[in-house]
Design an enzyme around this catalytic site. Sequence first.
Site, PDB file in Angstrom:
ATOM      1  N   ASP A   1       1.819 -11.434  17.044  1.00 33.01           N
ATOM      2  CA  ASP A   1       1.900 -10.117  16.420  1.00 33.01           C
ATOM      3  C   ASP A   1       3.361  -9.831  16.100  1.00 33.01           C
ATOM      4  OD1 ASP A   1       0.927  -7.672  15.538  1.00 33.01           O
ATOM      5  OD2 ASP A   1      -0.218  -7.286  17.367  1.00 33.01           O
TER       6      ASP A   1
ATOM      7  N   VAL B   1       0.287  -0.405  18.857  1.00 32.84           N
ATOM      8  CA  VAL B   1      -0.680   0.216  19.754  1.00 32.84           C
ATOM      9  C   VAL B   1      -0.109   0.318  21.175  1.00 32.84           C
ATOM     10  CG1 VAL B   1      -2.930  -0.149  20.867  1.00 32.84           C
ATOM     11  CG2 VAL B   1      -2.696  -0.414  18.386  1.00 32.84           C
TER      12      VAL B   1
ATOM     13  N   ASP C   1      41.062 -31.029   0.187  1.00 33.89           N
ATOM     14  CA  ASP C   1      39.588 -30.955   0.300  1.00 33.89           C
ATOM     15  C   ASP C   1      39.111 -29.512   0.326  1.00 33.89           C
ATOM     16  OD1 ASP C   1      38.590 -33.876   1.072  1.00 33.89           O
ATOM     17  OD2 ASP C   1      40.552 -33.499   1.989  1.00 33.89           O
TER      18      ASP C   1
ATOM     19  N   HIS D   1       7.336  -7.101   8.373  1.00 31.28           N
ATOM     20  CA  HIS D   1       6.617  -6.509   9.508  1.00 31.28           C
ATOM     21  C   HIS D   1       5.872  -7.535  10.349  1.00 31.28           C
ATOM     22  CE1 HIS D   1       7.259  -2.226   8.575  1.00 31.28           C
ATOM     23  NE2 HIS D   1       7.515  -2.735   7.374  1.00 31.28           N
TER      24      HIS D   1
ATOM     25  N   ARG E   1       0.833  -1.212   0.000  1.00 28.33           N
ATOM     26  CA  ARG E   1       0.000   0.000   0.000  1.00 28.33           C
ATOM     27  C   ARG E   1       0.858   1.248   0.000  1.00 28.33           C
ATOM     28  NH1 ARG E   1      -5.343  -1.616   1.879  1.00 28.33           N
ATOM     29  NH2 ARG E   1      -5.895   0.572   1.868  1.00 28.33           N
TER      30      ARG E   1
ATOM     31  N   GLU F   1       2.249   3.144  21.366  1.00 29.68           N
ATOM     32  CA  GLU F   1       1.582   4.445  21.306  1.00 29.68           C
ATOM     33  C   GLU F   1       0.917   4.774  22.643  1.00 29.68           C
ATOM     34  OE1 GLU F   1       0.712   3.650  16.577  1.00 29.68           O
ATOM     35  OE2 GLU F   1      -0.991   3.851  17.926  1.00 29.68           O
TER      36      GLU F   1
HETATM   37  C1  GDG Z   1       1.743  -4.884  11.036  1.00 28.50           C
HETATM   38  C2  GDG Z   1       2.067  -6.045  11.962  1.00 28.50           C
HETATM   39  C3  GDG Z   1       3.536  -4.505  13.268  1.00 28.50           C
HETATM   40  C4  GDG Z   1      -5.552   1.503  14.936  1.00 28.50           C
HETATM   41  N1  GDG Z   1      -6.830   1.905  15.037  1.00 28.50           N
HETATM   42  C5  GDG Z   1      -6.874   3.153  14.572  1.00 28.50           C
HETATM   43  C6  GDG Z   1      -5.601   3.522  14.191  1.00 28.50           C
HETATM   44  N2  GDG Z   1      -4.819   2.472  14.410  1.00 28.50           N
HETATM   45  C7  GDG Z   1      -3.361   2.441  14.156  1.00 28.50           C
HETATM   46  C8  GDG Z   1      -2.595   2.278  15.430  1.00 28.50           C
HETATM   47  C9  GDG Z   1      -1.291   1.687  14.927  1.00 28.50           C
HETATM   48  C10 GDG Z   1      -1.714   0.887  13.711  1.00 28.50           C
HETATM   49  O1  GDG Z   1      -3.014   1.335  13.361  1.00 28.50           O
HETATM   50  C11 GDG Z   1      -1.800  -0.618  14.013  1.00 28.50           C
HETATM   51  O2  GDG Z   1      -0.527  -1.125  14.048  1.00 28.50           O
HETATM   52  P1  GDG Z   1      -0.179  -2.569  14.642  1.00 28.50           P
HETATM   53  O3  GDG Z   1       1.281  -2.663  14.810  1.00 28.50           O
HETATM   54  O4  GDG Z   1      -0.861  -2.724  15.929  1.00 28.50           O
HETATM   55  O5  GDG Z   1      -0.773  -3.680  13.660  1.00 28.50           O
HETATM   56  P2  GDG Z   1      -0.824  -4.061  12.052  1.00 28.50           P
HETATM   57  O6  GDG Z   1      -1.628  -3.073  11.316  1.00 28.50           O
HETATM   58  O7  GDG Z   1      -1.308  -5.449  12.006  1.00 28.50           O
HETATM   59  O8  GDG Z   1       0.680  -4.006  11.481  1.00 28.50           O
HETATM   60  C12 GDG Z   1       2.402  -5.505  13.353  1.00 28.50           C
HETATM   61  C13 GDG Z   1       3.265  -3.453  12.222  1.00 28.50           C
HETATM   62  O9  GDG Z   1       2.947  -4.045  10.978  1.00 28.50           O
HETATM   63  C14 GDG Z   1       4.483  -2.546  12.033  1.00 28.50           C
HETATM   64  O10 GDG Z   1       5.605  -3.261  11.639  1.00 28.50           O
HETATM   65  O11 GDG Z   1       3.658  -3.879  14.526  1.00 28.50           O
HETATM   66  O12 GDG Z   1       2.739  -6.566  14.199  1.00 28.50           O
HETATM   67  O13 GDG Z   1       0.976  -6.937  12.027  1.00 28.50           O
HETATM   68  O14 GDG Z   1      -0.391   2.678  14.525  1.00 28.50           O
HETATM   69  O15 GDG Z   1      -2.480   3.514  16.049  1.00 28.50           O
HETATM   70  N3  GDG Z   1      -5.307   4.716  13.704  1.00 28.50           N
HETATM   71  C15 GDG Z   1      -6.317   5.618  13.587  1.00 28.50           C
HETATM   72  N4  GDG Z   1      -7.592   5.291  13.923  1.00 28.50           N
HETATM   73  C16 GDG Z   1      -7.912   4.104  14.407  1.00 28.50           C
HETATM   74  O16 GDG Z   1      -9.074   3.842  14.705  1.00 28.50           O
HETATM   75  N5  GDG Z   1      -6.050   6.840  13.146  1.00 28.50           N
END
Ligand code: GDG
Length: 725
Positions: free
Chosen positions: A370, A375, A498, A163, A10, A378
């Site tokens: 994961d 999250v 060898d 990732h 993406r 953050e």
């Molecule tokens: C892959 C890997 C790895 C979530 N809800 C909202 C929102 N978010 C944002 C969070 C966070 C992101 O989305 C989610 O990131 P994650 O790391 O938790 O998960 P994946 O999308 O599965 O990502 C994962 C990542 O790649 C990076 O390498 O950590 O393990 O699976 O940033 O804040 N953002 C907004 N509204 C929402 O409702 N704006």
Amino acid sequence: MGKTIIISNRLPVKIEQENNELVYKASEGGLATGLNSVFKQGNNLWVGWPGLAIEKSQEEEVHSNLIKQHMKPVFLSTEEIEDFYEGFSNETLWPNFHYFNQYTVYKEELWLAYQRVNQKFAEIVSEELEDDDTVWIHDYQLLLLPQLIRAISPNATIGFFLHIPFPSYESFRLLPWRRELLNGMLGADFLGFHTYDDMRHFLSSVNRLAGLGNSNGTIKVKNRLIKADALPMGIDYEKYAASAQDPETLAREARYRESIGTVKLILSIDRLDYSKGIPQRLRAFELFLSKYPDFKEKVSLFMVVVPSRDSVSKYKQLKEEIDLLVGRINGQFSKLNWTPIHYFYRSFPLPALSAFYRISDVALVSPMRDGMNLVCKEYVASRLDKKGVLILSEMAGASKELSDAIIVNPNDIHQLVEAMHKALTMPEALQIESMTSMQKSLKRYNIHAWVKLFMDELANVKKEQSHLKTRLIDNQLSEEIKHAYKQSKERLIFLDYDGTLVGFNENPDDSKPDQELIEILERLTKDKNNHIVIISGRGRQFLEEWMKPYSLDIVAEHGVWIKRMGKPFKTFIKINASWKKETLSLLERYVNRTPGSFVEEKDYSLVWHYRKVETGLGEVRTRELTSHLKYMTANENLEVLEGDMIVEIKNSEINKGKAAQKLMEIYPEADFLLALGDDFTDEDTFKAMPEEAYTIKVGTSASEAKFSVNSYKEVRKLLNEIIKS
Ligand code: GDG
């Protein structure tokens, strides 16, 4: 300096259709913010899919709009989105890499689409790729891309970051296309993973499927050195800390607090995905309310589930399961003035997210698996008052960094319940202590540090590769050697056996000279100006038997024995072999415990061979055996050496260098010196040679030799060329 091309499935913008118009929205993902500063500089570029099937008639317009913002789109048809993205990426690779193999779909047509789309990406990238550019590919949708780009531009600088987790070989091996996928990844120069475990699993698959070993993450693929490393991704710490005190965030927090009242909140935010453990979390919360009824009306679960992949059937089922569970729990426990679970199936803007982070006493991040999980990071960055407690699954990559969180196994419902209780009753001082420590680490290892580290590591691999290349014998150097050979009157040539003149065989007795080698030896030894020395670790018998037809000298057992042409073997050193008996019985014990291994006995040394032992077991036994031997031989003047699938024990006063020295004294007139060898025992020969000698290492690992070649085949080529000259 060339440009940097970032490639991910993406783009950092998503295009959506609203009222018959295309609207461009920034995507908030961590990657997009982290790389924002990189891809917008100079003529850097981001290549990827804009997130929607664009009509053919609109492609040109979208292309020109995106190019202005340093982005180049890869357009995918509806069918490609279904088969490549939803299909192979999300129904084959995603479950396999997250250990949900009961969900893995094995369909040839999805694999074909995956190959086609990766090829499409490669072609679009190659339109932009110039010689000194750096390519950085992201994630599991593009595993084949590194090799596809390498095929088009063999010298390209290519980095790859995964990732999601890299699974254990036991999961990865289930995929019918495992070899192709791995070879695709091996096209990169540097491969980054979130954790050491991911890297370890990757290296183990490389070992088992491609037959390539590694030394501290450095792998030699054909003639190229590549590197794998653990590089946990950070967040844009300052962005989250700033958003947590933004007036809009504070206003939202006040509004939410007013609606919710004084109850404590446990926060849960995930994309809809079975890897996130959402139903398990709900069941744990249900059990918590039953086990600790005092918390009824005092705590609520605040659960955001962000819609994702809901056209994939497994995700639809998951959504239904969550809806049912929330309904059941709320139905059972709700009071007029208290809702146990506040459930939102939608996404929110950042200020809302920040307000959720601020308002929640506990963040419950309990994925079943994961890659990293941003999250939880953050949440920590948003806790400006340093209060709040993080409960974190040990199955998330982030748990390796955030060890001050309450770490849980998400399959252990009782542990989850106790963790919730502990978090809700944790004294403030303790909360502040662990939050402070986690914040310190996240500030330091933020997204900018991550990007820099990745780029530095990639550049370092390239530097190492070019350093090796300058040592590698090319046409010009082989011309120089040929010329020196021709000009000389008397030549002394040391050849290890060898790995230098022949390849390795499972059974060492099978490595007899073949026709090509016989011819080389005949021609080399026929020239009266040549003194050829076979300098080997092998015992006398083998060498005597197979070198009989040629007029040459032999050094056997690393220098214990020297045989001048036409004369018997002699030893020049007084050595004691009384240590052999006890050591031999120890080695025999290891043979009994390790099927496929065997002991070779020489006059003054013993060798334990494990080439035929099950992959991995040989290495484990080697660790055990060498430490055992080092302890046993501490006062014995013995040396324990690890070679190519062998462990050798010999007297330390013997080495090939001393034997080479002796032969140089025998032939003091030699005006052309050449030494070739492939392993650590040949290093002594190289060290013993004078400055003007040509010393050549077979293989690319570090060496005292001046030059190197890649394999015994190249040794033969070189020897053939110099004989002809
Ligand atoms: C892959 C890997 C790895 C979530 N809800 C909202 C929102 N978010 C944002 C969070 C966070 C992101 O989305 C989610 O990131 P994650 O790391 O938790 O998960 P994946 O999308 O599965 O990502 C994962 C990542 O790649 C990076 O390498 O950590 O393990 O699976 O940033 O804040 N953002 C907004 N509204 C929402 O409702 N704006």
